[in-house]
Design an enzyme around this catalytic site. Structure first.
Site, mmCIF file in Angstrom:
data_model
loop_
_atom_site.group_PDB
_atom_site.id
_atom_site.type_symbol
_atom_site.label_atom_id
_atom_site.label_comp_id
_atom_site.label_asym_id
_atom_site.label_seq_id
_atom_site.Cartn_x
_atom_site.Cartn_y
_atom_site.Cartn_z
ATOM 1 N N ASP A 125 -12.021 -66.267 -24.835
ATOM 2 C CA ASP A 125 -12.849 -66.426 -26.046
ATOM 3 C C ASP A 125 -11.902 -66.405 -27.235
ATOM 4 O O ASP A 125 -10.669 -66.400 -27.072
ATOM 5 C CB ASP A 125 -13.922 -65.321 -26.135
ATOM 6 C CG ASP A 125 -15.170 -65.800 -26.891
ATOM 7 O OD1 ASP A 125 -15.081 -65.983 -28.126
ATOM 8 O OD2 ASP A 125 -16.220 -66.004 -26.254
ATOM 9 N N HIS A 164 -24.457 -76.870 -25.242
ATOM 10 C CA HIS A 164 -25.615 -77.273 -26.046
ATOM 11 C C HIS A 164 -25.376 -77.015 -27.543
ATOM 12 O O HIS A 164 -26.122 -77.504 -28.374
ATOM 13 C CB HIS A 164 -26.916 -76.618 -25.538
ATOM 14 C CG HIS A 164 -27.137 -75.236 -26.061
ATOM 15 N ND1 HIS A 164 -28.374 -74.716 -26.335
ATOM 16 C CD2 HIS A 164 -26.251 -74.264 -26.363
ATOM 17 C CE1 HIS A 164 -28.245 -73.498 -26.797
ATOM 18 N NE2 HIS A 164 -26.975 -73.189 -26.803
HETATM 19 C C1 LIG Z 1 -23.439 -68.815 -27.306
HETATM 20 S S1 LIG Z 1 -22.064 -67.817 -26.991
HETATM 21 C C2 LIG Z 1 -22.084 -67.771 -25.234
HETATM 22 C C3 LIG Z 1 -21.387 -66.574 -24.703
HETATM 23 C C4 LIG Z 1 -21.421 -66.391 -23.189
HETATM 24 N N1 LIG Z 1 -20.840 -67.517 -22.498
HETATM 25 C C5 LIG Z 1 -22.836 -66.142 -22.707
HETATM 26 O O1 LIG Z 1 -23.338 -66.911 -21.895
HETATM 27 O O2 LIG Z 1 -23.458 -65.184 -23.159
HETATM 28 C C6 LIG Z 1 -20.711 -68.863 -27.379
HETATM 29 C C7 LIG Z 1 -19.358 -68.211 -27.202
HETATM 30 O O3 LIG Z 1 -18.346 -69.198 -27.424
HETATM 31 C C8 LIG Z 1 -17.285 -68.601 -28.149
HETATM 32 N N2 LIG Z 1 -16.505 -69.671 -28.812
HETATM 33 C C9 LIG Z 1 -16.861 -70.400 -29.887
HETATM 34 N N3 LIG Z 1 -15.896 -71.288 -30.193
HETATM 35 C C10 LIG Z 1 -14.909 -71.110 -29.273
HETATM 36 C C11 LIG Z 1 -13.661 -71.759 -29.033
HETATM 37 N N4 LIG Z 1 -13.242 -72.753 -29.820
HETATM 38 N N5 LIG Z 1 -12.922 -71.347 -27.989
HETATM 39 C C12 LIG Z 1 -13.347 -70.345 -27.182
HETATM 40 N N6 LIG Z 1 -14.537 -69.701 -27.352
HETATM 41 C C13 LIG Z 1 -15.307 -70.087 -28.379
HETATM 42 C C14 LIG Z 1 -18.006 -67.673 -29.093
HETATM 43 O O4 LIG Z 1 -17.145 -66.674 -29.594
HETATM 44 C C15 LIG Z 1 -19.094 -67.109 -28.190
HETATM 45 O O5 LIG Z 1 -18.655 -65.967 -27.501
#
Ligand SMILES: C[S@@+](CC[C@H](N)C(=O)[O-])C[C@H]1O[C@@H](n2cnc3c(N)ncnc32)[C@H](O)[C@@H]1O
Length: 435
Positions: free
Chosen positions: A289, A335
């Protein structure tokens, strides 16, 4: 002989009666109540997905009564009403904004005069007129919010009480009816200003709030706004169909190669990986992350017995993937992005992909047209539009998922897309066929 349209009405009413009986027989046999707007009523039916027949009967009932209701209106009157439905948001927004649910006593009634005085007091003396307050509340009553048991006096219904008591739901109301009200009205202007945009900075939110930040950067500037968003998401995500169990049971994790490594991309603090790792002791997880998610405190939260198999690391999923693994897992990531960025995410995996590596996605998907019940179809189509409002992203139909992989690289083989039983989230699996 009755015409087809007349016959349809008869069929609908008979089916409605039959489905209602399945539900009421079930409740009666178990000594349970139905949901009710009565102030002491149940806020939802005590029927879980495990009660298969009554559960399905209830979903059918919702679809059947909607169809019969719409037929009873007819296309002409129905369209007129549909077009002015936005005032539902107006009366609901007023209840949230002016804290009207807090001003109505939990028990008993309050006169409009006393209620006006109380609402003014709760809104720093704002001069809200009795007439305005009354018409907003009386409109809300047409949606089962509040009742007027005797003329001139307001009392709670179960729904208005929920706005007072249920913090996630109250924040959901505020978020939808207040925070996203102007952005929704700005989607068409945004589509005209930035035709076919795939950028998260060219949305209804950007126009409405006259700013050029992506959604999450924008809401994080305002602690109250982002807290409301987080609570509102709890009201949405805590429902049936989003359980951890369906992530564990919905994918054949056990069929991954022995001792496989799964990279959980955008895996947040790792809680999904922890749960899968508990059930599948042969798997190892690398949770990636953003650096902001990796304070020493959160890294310390990996349960001790999983520390040898789950590692919390940082990686930006738009940049080349450094870890060679058997599977790359994305839950609730795609999404949130338009195709342009999803393609970047998939292509960034390629340097580490080896023949047979799996890409496993657990995300929302739009059901193939006409294959889902009314509620699921409406919910997913609504979510799809909200993704456009906030970030210019989208929900995808099975064919959209297929095309996404095909466009990313022809060495991705699309394996399957399925929705596990009792889950609202889908699994999508593709496999790398290159070397
Ligand atoms: C909607 S959350 C989903 C979290 C987890 N996968 C779940 O199912 O609960 C989106 C996640 O993507 C991470 N994120 C956003 N942009 C990112 C990037 N460029 N690289 C890695 N992680 C990222 C956010 O910090 C967040 O933890």
């Amino acid at each position: 002989m009755a015409s087809r349209s007349v016959q349809r009405m008869t069929t609908l009413s008979e089916e409605i009666s039959a489905k209602t009986k399945i539900i009421t027989d079930h409740l009666t046999a178990k000594g349970l109540d139905a949901a009710s707007f009565d102030v002491n009523g149940l806020v939802e039916f005590p029927i879980s997905q495990d009660d298969e027949e009554p559960y399905k009967a209830r979903l059918d009932l919702i679809a059947l009564t909607k169809e019969l209701h719409d037929i009873a209106l007819g296309p002409k009157e129905g369209l007129r009403y549909l077009a002015w439905d936005c005032v539902n948001t107006l009366s609901l927004q007023s209840i949230w904004e002016f804290k009207i649910a807090d001003a109505v006593p939990l028990d008993g009634v309050i006169s409009y005069e006393d209620l006006t005085a109380k609402v003014r007091e709760m809104n720093n003396g704002l001069n809200i007129s009795l007439l305005d307050l009354r018409r907003l509340i009386r409109h809300a009553m047409t949606n089962n919010i509040f009742i007027e048991p005797k003329k001139g006096f307001v009392a709670h219904s179960r729904t208005s009480q929920l706005i007072r008591e249920d913090a996630p739901l109250r924040n959901w109301v505020g978020f939808m009816c207040n925070d996203l009200w102007l952005p929704v009205a700005n989607v068409i202007p945004a589509m005209k200003k930035w035709p076919a945009s795939e950028e998260s900075t060219e949305t209804g939110v950007n126009l409405a709030y006259k700013q050029d930040l992506p959604w999450f950067d924008f809401i994080q500037q305002d602690a109250v706004f982002s807290r409301r968003y987080n609570l509102a998401m709890q009201a949405h995500g805590s429902g049936e169909g989003y359980s951890m169990q369906s992530v564990i049971e919905g994918y054949p994790w056990g069929k991954l190669p022995q001792d496989a490594t799964v990279v959980d991309m955008g895996g947040n603090q790792g809680y999904i990986s922890f749960a899968i790792a508990e059930s599948f002791p042969n798997l190892t997880f690398i949770v990636q992350d953003t650096p902001g998610m990796r304070t020493p405190e959160t890294i310390g939260k990996v349960p001790e017995h999983l520390q040898s198999r789950v590692e919390l690391t940082t990686h930006d999923f738009f940049t080349p993937q450094p870890v060679i693994a058997e599977a790359y897992f994305f839950r609730m990531i795609f999404h949130g992005f338009s195709d342009k960025y999803c393609l970047q995410i998939l292509r960034a995996l390629i340097p580490s992909l080896r023949k047979g590596a799996k890409v496993i996605i657990n995300d929302g998907a739009l059901p193939e047209l006409g294959t889902a019940g009314y509620i699921e179809e409406k919910t997913m189509r609504t979510l799809d539009l909200f993704m456009q409002v906030t970030v210019n992203a989208r929900e995808r139909e099975p064919d959209d998922w297929r095309q996404l992989f095909a466009r990313a690289d022809d060495r991705f083989k699309f394996n399957d897309i399925w929705r596990p039983e009792k889950s609202r989230m889908w699994f999508i699996e593709a496999e790398w066929t290159g070397e």
